[in-house]
Design a protein around this motif. Structure first.
Motif, PDB file in Angstrom:
ATOM      1  N   GLN A   1       0.833  -1.210   0.000  1.00 53.69           N
ATOM      2  CA  GLN A   1       0.000   0.000   0.000  1.00 53.69           C
ATOM      3  C   GLN A   1       0.863   1.253   0.000  1.00 53.69           C
ATOM      4  N   LEU A   2       1.868   1.287   0.856  1.00 52.76           N
ATOM      5  CA  LEU A   2       2.745   2.450   0.949  1.00 52.76           C
ATOM      6  C   LEU A   2       3.565   2.650  -0.326  1.00 52.76           C
ATOM      7  N   ALA A   3       3.913   1.532  -0.987  1.00 51.00           N
ATOM      8  CA  ALA A   3       4.723   1.617  -2.205  1.00 51.00           C
ATOM      9  C   ALA A   3       3.877   1.857  -3.451  1.00 51.00           C
ATOM     10  N   GLY A   4       2.568   1.774  -3.329  1.00 48.82           N
ATOM     11  CA  GLY A   4       1.706   2.014  -4.470  1.00 48.82           C
ATOM     12  C   GLY A   4       1.698   0.892  -5.486  1.00 48.82           C
ATOM     13  N   ILE A   5       1.894  -0.352  -5.022  1.00 48.46           N
ATOM     14  CA  ILE A   5       1.845  -1.506  -5.911  1.00 48.46           C
ATOM     15  C   ILE A   5       0.874  -2.528  -5.315  1.00 48.46           C
ATOM     16  N   SER A   6       0.492  -3.502  -6.111  1.00 49.65           N
ATOM     17  CA  SER A   6      -0.452  -4.502  -5.625  1.00 49.65           C
ATOM     18  C   SER A   6       0.212  -5.413  -4.598  1.00 49.65           C
ATOM     19  N   ALA A   7      -0.603  -5.977  -3.713  1.00 49.98           N
ATOM     20  CA  ALA A   7      -0.080  -6.896  -2.714  1.00 49.98           C
ATOM     21  C   ALA A   7       0.519  -8.133  -3.370  1.00 49.98           C
ATOM     22  N   ASP A   8      -0.082  -8.591  -4.456  1.00 48.98           N
ATOM     23  CA  ASP A   8       0.442  -9.762  -5.151  1.00 48.98           C
ATOM     24  C   ASP A   8       1.800  -9.473  -5.766  1.00 48.98           C
ATOM     25  N   ARG A   9       1.950  -8.289  -6.312  1.00 45.13           N
ATOM     26  CA  ARG A   9       3.248  -7.945  -6.913  1.00 45.13           C
ATOM     27  C   ARG A   9       4.335  -7.863  -5.854  1.00 45.13           C
ATOM     28  N   TYR A  10       4.006  -7.255  -4.705  1.00 50.15           N
ATOM     29  CA  TYR A  10       5.022  -7.171  -3.652  1.00 50.15           C
ATOM     30  C   TYR A  10       5.353  -8.557  -3.112  1.00 50.15           C
ATOM     31  N   ALA A  11       4.342  -9.423  -2.990  1.00 43.91           N
ATOM     32  CA  ALA A  11       4.600 -10.789  -2.536  1.00 43.91           C
ATOM     33  C   ALA A  11       5.559 -11.488  -3.487  1.00 43.91           C
ATOM     34  N   GLY A  12       5.403 -11.236  -4.785  1.00 42.98           N
ATOM     35  CA  GLY A  12       6.319 -11.821  -5.766  1.00 42.98           C
ATOM     36  C   GLY A  12       7.753 -11.363  -5.565  1.00 42.98           C
ATOM     37  N   LEU A  13       7.929 -10.114  -5.123  1.00 46.20           N
ATOM     38  CA  LEU A  13       9.285  -9.601  -4.868  1.00 46.20           C
ATOM     39  C   LEU A  13       9.906 -10.333  -3.680  1.00 46.20           C
ATOM     40  N   GLU A  14       9.146 -10.487  -2.598  1.00 44.79           N
ATOM     41  CA  GLU A  14       9.696 -11.155  -1.419  1.00 44.79           C
ATOM     42  C   GLU A  14       9.924 -12.644  -1.660  1.00 44.79           C
ATOM     43  N   GLN A  15       9.163 -13.228  -2.544  1.00 47.30           N
ATOM     44  CA  GLN A  15       9.315 -14.651  -2.847  1.00 47.30           C
ATOM     45  C   GLN A  15      10.340 -14.912  -3.940  1.00 47.30           C
ATOM     46  N   GLY A  16      10.974 -13.845  -4.441  1.00 47.67           N
ATOM     47  CA  GLY A  16      12.014 -14.004  -5.442  1.00 47.67           C
ATOM     48  C   GLY A  16      11.501 -14.451  -6.793  1.00 47.67           C
ATOM     49  N   ARG A  17      10.229 -14.132  -7.090  1.00 46.48           N
ATOM     50  CA  ARG A  17       9.651 -14.601  -8.349  1.00 46.48           C
ATOM     51  C   ARG A  17       9.821 -13.611  -9.487  1.00 46.48           C
ATOM     52  N   THR A  18       9.967 -12.327  -9.150  1.00 47.41           N
ATOM     53  CA  THR A  18       9.998 -11.315 -10.206  1.00 47.41           C
ATOM     54  C   THR A  18      11.108 -10.300  -9.950  1.00 47.41           C
ATOM     55  N   PRO A  19      11.750  -9.783 -11.016  1.00 49.23           N
ATOM     56  CA  PRO A  19      12.733  -8.702 -10.855  1.00 49.23           C
ATOM     57  C   PRO A  19      12.056  -7.438 -10.329  1.00 49.23           C
ATOM     58  N   VAL A  20      12.865  -6.531  -9.810  1.00 45.16           N
ATOM     59  CA  VAL A  20      12.335  -5.295  -9.226  1.00 45.16           C
ATOM     60  C   VAL A  20      12.743  -4.119 -10.101  1.00 45.16           C
ATOM     61  N   PRO A  21      11.809  -3.415 -10.712  1.00 47.91           N
ATOM     62  CA  PRO A  21      12.158  -2.229 -11.504  1.00 47.91           C
ATOM     63  C   PRO A  21      12.817  -1.163 -10.635  1.00 47.91           C
ATOM     64  N   THR A  22      13.657  -0.355 -11.264  1.00 52.39           N
ATOM     65  CA  THR A  22      14.384   0.683 -10.529  1.00 52.39           C
ATOM     66  C   THR A  22      13.451   1.625  -9.794  1.00 52.39           C
ATOM     67  N   ALA A  23      12.348   2.007 -10.435  1.00 50.03           N
ATOM     68  CA  ALA A  23      11.416   2.943  -9.799  1.00 50.03           C
ATOM     69  C   ALA A  23      10.820   2.343  -8.525  1.00 50.03           C
ATOM     70  N   VAL A  24      10.524   1.045  -8.553  1.00 43.87           N
ATOM     71  CA  VAL A  24       9.977   0.387  -7.364  1.00 43.87           C
ATOM     72  C   VAL A  24      11.040   0.298  -6.276  1.00 43.87           C
ATOM     73  N   LEU A  25      12.299   0.022  -6.672  1.00 46.89           N
ATOM     74  CA  LEU A  25      13.388  -0.022  -5.697  1.00 46.89           C
ATOM     75  C   LEU A  25      13.499   1.301  -4.950  1.00 46.89           C
ATOM     76  N   ALA A  26      13.469   2.398  -5.704  1.00 39.20           N
ATOM     77  CA  ALA A  26      13.593   3.715  -5.084  1.00 39.20           C
ATOM     78  C   ALA A  26      12.448   3.962  -4.101  1.00 39.20           C
ATOM     79  N   THR A  27      11.253   3.507  -4.461  1.00 38.73           N
ATOM     80  CA  THR A  27      10.106   3.668  -3.571  1.00 38.73           C
ATOM     81  C   THR A  27      10.263   2.828  -2.310  1.00 38.73           C
ATOM     82  N   LEU A  28      10.762   1.603  -2.465  1.00 43.44           N
ATOM     83  CA  LEU A  28      10.947   0.725  -1.306  1.00 43.44           C
ATOM     84  C   LEU A  28      12.010   1.266  -0.354  1.00 43.44           C
ATOM     85  N   VAL A  29      13.041   1.916  -0.888  1.00 45.88           N
ATOM     86  CA  VAL A  29      14.051   2.546  -0.031  1.00 45.88           C
ATOM     87  C   VAL A  29      13.382   3.547   0.901  1.00 45.88           C
TER      88      VAL A  29
END
Length: 289
Positions: free
Chosen positions: A47-75
């Protein structure tokens, strides 16, 4: 292209960072109800990063690469400091590292001569995985007689966690030990499939409970410079500043030097230790006369 191993490591790192935050820290209301997991929930980070919960779950599960813009938001969302940010981007940018044994590192003659010239400065060369490749006489007098350690066992992190003498020597042993874990963690981010590093981590995880806990925590504190406090049986209490310099010819080799400000008791202690180590009595006792 980020490898599967790096994606998995990145996902684990995100989990640890998420677990260290509370809703209050990031401006979310707290209901007061007990939480099933420490820190923020995945859905809250999404919610805070402005992405779907499923997409963020994919990041933590190592299923999908992380775009630079999303990385900057997660920082920003995860309140990462500079070292954590650099570590996150390094994981996301890492390519495939073949799980094979690499050639043994060698220290060139000119670097060995430099070590010998530093008669009043403890200095050593660390290679991959903090292997001890070379040292000068004062480093041996200060830390341990590296020559007596089998070459394949000469590793700084191994000594810190398994040698009782190192625990007695360092007054701030926990700080030194956690720095070793952070250094190995950064190497694992660059090449998680390295069999030598995997073996070392496994060995230290079995040997020491602190190592197991800190390795699982995936913390990445700063490692550029620092201060070490030692209680030496000959030179007494010493407070030494340390710095590491990467070799241009082989960036995986680091020249580590320890110094004390001129005129301080610690500087005098180093001078005394250098004289003691070079004395005929000491050379005879060590069998080097």
């Amino acid at each position: 292209m980020c490898s599967k191993a790096h994606l998995a490591e990145l996902g684990e790192f995100l989990k640890v960072c998420r677990a260290q935050l509370s809703p209050r820290t990031v401006g979310l209301p707290e209901s007061g109800a007990p939480r099933r997991v420490p820190g923020l929930r995945r859905e809250e980070v999404a919610q805070l990063a402005g992405i779907s919960a499923d997409r963020y779950a994919g990041l933590e599960q190592g299923r999908t690469p992380v775009p630079t813009a999303v990385l900057a938001t997660l920082v920003r969302v995860l309140h990462l400091d500079d070292d954590q940010r650099d570590h996150l981007f390094a994981l996301a940018a890492s390519g495939e590292c073949a799980p094979r044994r690499r050639p043994a590192q060698k220290v060139q003659g000119q670097l060995r001569r430099l070590l010998d010239e530093l008669t009043a400065t403890p200095a050593l060369v660390l290679g991959r995985h903090m292997d001890i490749l070379a040292w000068n006489a004062l480093a041996a007098a200060l830390l341990t007689d590296f020559e007596r350690i089998p070459e394949k066992r000469r590793n700084y992190a191994r000594l810190v966690f398994t040698d009782p003498g190192f625990r007695e020597l360092y007054l701030d042993w926990r700080t030194v030990a956690r720095s070793c874990v952070a250094q190995l963690r950064m190497e694992a981010a660059r090449c998680p499939g390295d069999p030598a590093l995997t073996g070392l981590v496994g060995e230290l995880s079995v040997a020491d409970a602190d190592f197991r806990q800190w390795w699982a925590g995936r913390q990445v504190p700063g490692l550029r410079v620092g201060t070490k406090r030692l209680r030496h049986p000959v030179a007494g209490d010493l407070t030494l500043d340390w710095d590491s310099l990467a070799r241009t010819a082989d960036p995986a080799q680091q020249l580590v030097v320890m110094t004390a400000e001129s005129g301080t008791p610690s500087h005098d202690g180093l001078i005394f230790l250098a004289s003691w180590a070079a004395s005929p009595y000491q050379r005879a006792r060590d069998g080097t006369a």
